[in-house]
Design a protein around this motif. Structure first.
Motif, mmCIF file in Angstrom:
data_model
loop_
_atom_site.group_PDB
_atom_site.id
_atom_site.type_symbol
_atom_site.label_atom_id
_atom_site.label_comp_id
_atom_site.label_asym_id
_atom_site.label_seq_id
_atom_site.Cartn_x
_atom_site.Cartn_y
_atom_site.Cartn_z
ATOM 1 N N VAL A 39 16.056 -2.010 2.304
ATOM 2 C CA VAL A 39 14.710 -2.179 2.122
ATOM 3 C C VAL A 39 14.129 -3.774 2.558
ATOM 4 O O VAL A 39 14.823 -4.481 1.757
ATOM 5 N N ASN A 40 13.147 -3.887 3.132
ATOM 6 C CA ASN A 40 12.470 -4.993 3.226
ATOM 7 C C ASN A 40 10.870 -4.903 3.218
ATOM 8 O O ASN A 40 10.536 -3.884 3.650
ATOM 9 N N GLU A 41 10.179 -5.858 3.078
ATOM 10 C CA GLU A 41 8.859 -5.849 3.065
ATOM 11 C C GLU A 41 8.469 -5.932 4.641
ATOM 12 O O GLU A 41 9.102 -6.591 5.321
ATOM 13 N N ASN A 42 7.330 -5.251 4.820
ATOM 14 C CA ASN A 42 7.278 -4.907 6.478
ATOM 15 C C ASN A 42 6.310 -6.173 6.755
ATOM 16 O O ASN A 42 5.128 -6.072 6.783
ATOM 17 N N ASP A 43 6.791 -7.728 6.943
ATOM 18 C CA ASP A 43 6.105 -8.555 7.410
ATOM 19 C C ASP A 43 5.426 -8.414 8.492
ATOM 20 O O ASP A 43 4.584 -9.597 8.630
ATOM 21 N N THR A 72 1.556 8.308 -0.172
ATOM 22 C CA THR A 72 2.474 7.527 0.384
ATOM 23 C C THR A 72 3.684 7.024 -0.652
ATOM 24 O O THR A 72 4.869 6.896 -0.309
ATOM 25 N N TYR A 73 3.283 7.019 -1.897
ATOM 26 C CA TYR A 73 4.346 6.561 -3.078
ATOM 27 C C TYR A 73 5.312 7.743 -2.987
ATOM 28 O O TYR A 73 6.607 7.492 -3.191
ATOM 29 N N ARG A 97 4.119 5.473 -10.922
ATOM 30 C CA ARG A 97 3.659 4.715 -9.913
ATOM 31 C C ARG A 97 2.572 3.629 -10.485
ATOM 32 O O ARG A 97 2.366 2.486 -9.690
ATOM 33 N N LEU A 98 2.004 3.951 -11.741
ATOM 34 C CA LEU A 98 1.017 3.021 -12.192
ATOM 35 C C LEU A 98 1.470 1.867 -12.976
ATOM 36 O O LEU A 98 0.845 0.948 -13.190
ATOM 37 N N SER A 147 0.774 -1.329 0.056
ATOM 38 C CA SER A 147 0.044 0.029 0.165
ATOM 39 C C SER A 147 0.921 1.200 0.126
ATOM 40 O O SER A 147 0.653 2.176 -0.365
ATOM 41 N N ASP A 148 1.901 1.214 0.381
ATOM 42 C CA ASP A 148 3.045 2.346 0.359
ATOM 43 C C ASP A 148 3.201 2.824 -0.947
ATOM 44 O O ASP A 148 3.793 3.917 -0.971
#
Length: 387
Positions: A156-160, A136-137, A284-285, A129-130
């Motif tokens: 950077v990592n995914e916020n699991d 947020t983008y 971003r699209l 969603s970021d």
């Protein structure tokens, strides 16, 4: 071969077009993705020597002026040993708990490794969603740009810990490609435990390394597995999807093993190379075209499907026949023709509950029954990608 920093009206950095692996050494901004299997030992524990090996090469590149962003898997894998787990958990709550423990271990490992080379790291945890919502983008891009301007190496990592199935990138290969696209990186290095893409599983007789992939047609007849390691979520399929996204938006891609990172960064004949292509506007699209799924599906009537597919029109509520799924506003949704074929993907302006109340109503009726704001398109054409 300096990259063009001229924006497209929004101040976006444009990647240099790296057309051959020999030009990789001239890249001024790179993203390096490391898979879990390249950072852990056979027992699933984080191996500090592996982290140091990557950090040594990355620090060397930074010392000669290259901006480096690390996209690191391994948070959940790093927690398996300390938590006494034999394999990566499949239940989301257990994944989140393991990630909470592992993210701290992973961040410390990278910070320690780069500190040995006089470099400072900054941790950036993202959910899908970021990079969906406009505000947020822009915030993510600004934060990463600021970290690079300060001379740090973002990790950077995914916020699991907080991500759910509905807001996950799904794998860090895709996350790395999106970060490369967002930053206009010149090159993306996808590091794994396999040294290249092969015409068949590498251990099979007759398997040959594919050194260069100009386009998807070159991959016809190639046998590609889809299962990652026991500590990761990705596989060759996800890497190829990431390579397609990145190269399509101008970023060259080199897929190889972590052990060959230094050689690859200097342009050696290792791994599989995907040249960066011009032609698609950085936005971003763009990632919507490569998204694995929408949060829900809007089934359109024939008229609306034709307007979206052939005339690139916005989707109005009157053309929606059915709303499938539950989702908030501002997330990606699939747009389906009456026969079920997914024809487009876009960012919805309304939640699923709101859309169900709007379905089939014209703009005047929407204003009278629901209010002025409901006259807006359900999905605006500027927030929509035809597939």
């Amino acid at each position: 071969m300096a990259p063009s920093n001229a924006g497209n009206g929004a101040g976006l950095r444009q990647p240099a077009r790296i057309a051959s692996r020999e030009e990789l050494g001239a890249a001024e901004r790179i993203v390096v993705k490391i898979g879990s299997s390249s950072l852990t030992d056979e027992n699933g524990r984080l191996d500090q020597s592996h982290v140091h090996g990557i950090a040594t090469t990355a620090a060397h590149l930074a010392s000669r002026g290259t901006e480096v962003v690390i996209v690191s898997s391994g948070a959940i894998a790093a927690a398996l040993g300390p938590l006494g787990l034999e394999r990566r958990p499949t239940e989301v709550p257990l994944q989140q708990a393991a990630a909470s423990v592992g993210q701290a271990l992973l961040a410390t490992a990278w910070s320690t490794a780069f500190a040995d080379h006089g470099r400072i790291t900054g941790q950036v945890l993202l959910t899908e969603s970021d990079v969906i919502r406009p505000q947020t983008y822009r915030n993510v891009r600004s934060a990463l740009e600021s970290l690079l301007e300060l001379g740090t190496l973002p990790v950077v990592n995914e916020n699991d810990t907080t991500a759910t199935h509905e807001i996950r990138f799904g794998d860090n290969d895709r996350l790395a490609a999106l970060v490369a696209q967002l930053l206009g990186a010149d090159a993306l290095f996808l590091l794994t435990d396999v040294d290249a893409l092969y015409t068949a599983p590498p251990r099979e007789p007759g398997a040959r390394r594919i050194d260069h992939v100009e386009d998807a047609a070159r991959l016809s007849g190639v046998s590609i597995g889809s299962v990652g390691s026991k500590v990761g979520t990705g596989g060759m399929v996800t890497k190829l999807s990431a390579a397609q996204l990145a190269s399509t938006t101008g970023t060259a891609v080199l897929m190889t093993s972590a052990a060959q990172f230094a050689a690859a960064a200097d342009g050696a004949d290792v791994g599989t190379f995907f040249p960066g292509h011009h032609g698609r506007r950085r936005s971003r699209l763009v990632w919507l075209r490569f998204a694995t799924r929408g949060a829900g599906t809007l089934v359109l009537d024939e008229g609306a499907a034709e307007a979206v597919r052939s005339r690139r029109r916005s989707l109005l509520a009157v053309g929606i026949a059915e709303v499938r799924g539950t989702f908030p506003d501002g997330v990606p949704v699939d747009l389906a023709a009456p026969d079920g074929e997914i024809i487009a993907r876009g960012l919805t302006g309304f939640s699923s509950d709101e859309l169900r109340a709007m379905t089939g109503r014209g703009t005047d009726e929407l204003r009278e029954v629901l209010g002025e704001r409901f006259r807006r398109p359900a999905v605006h054409r500027d927030q929509l990608v035809v597939l």
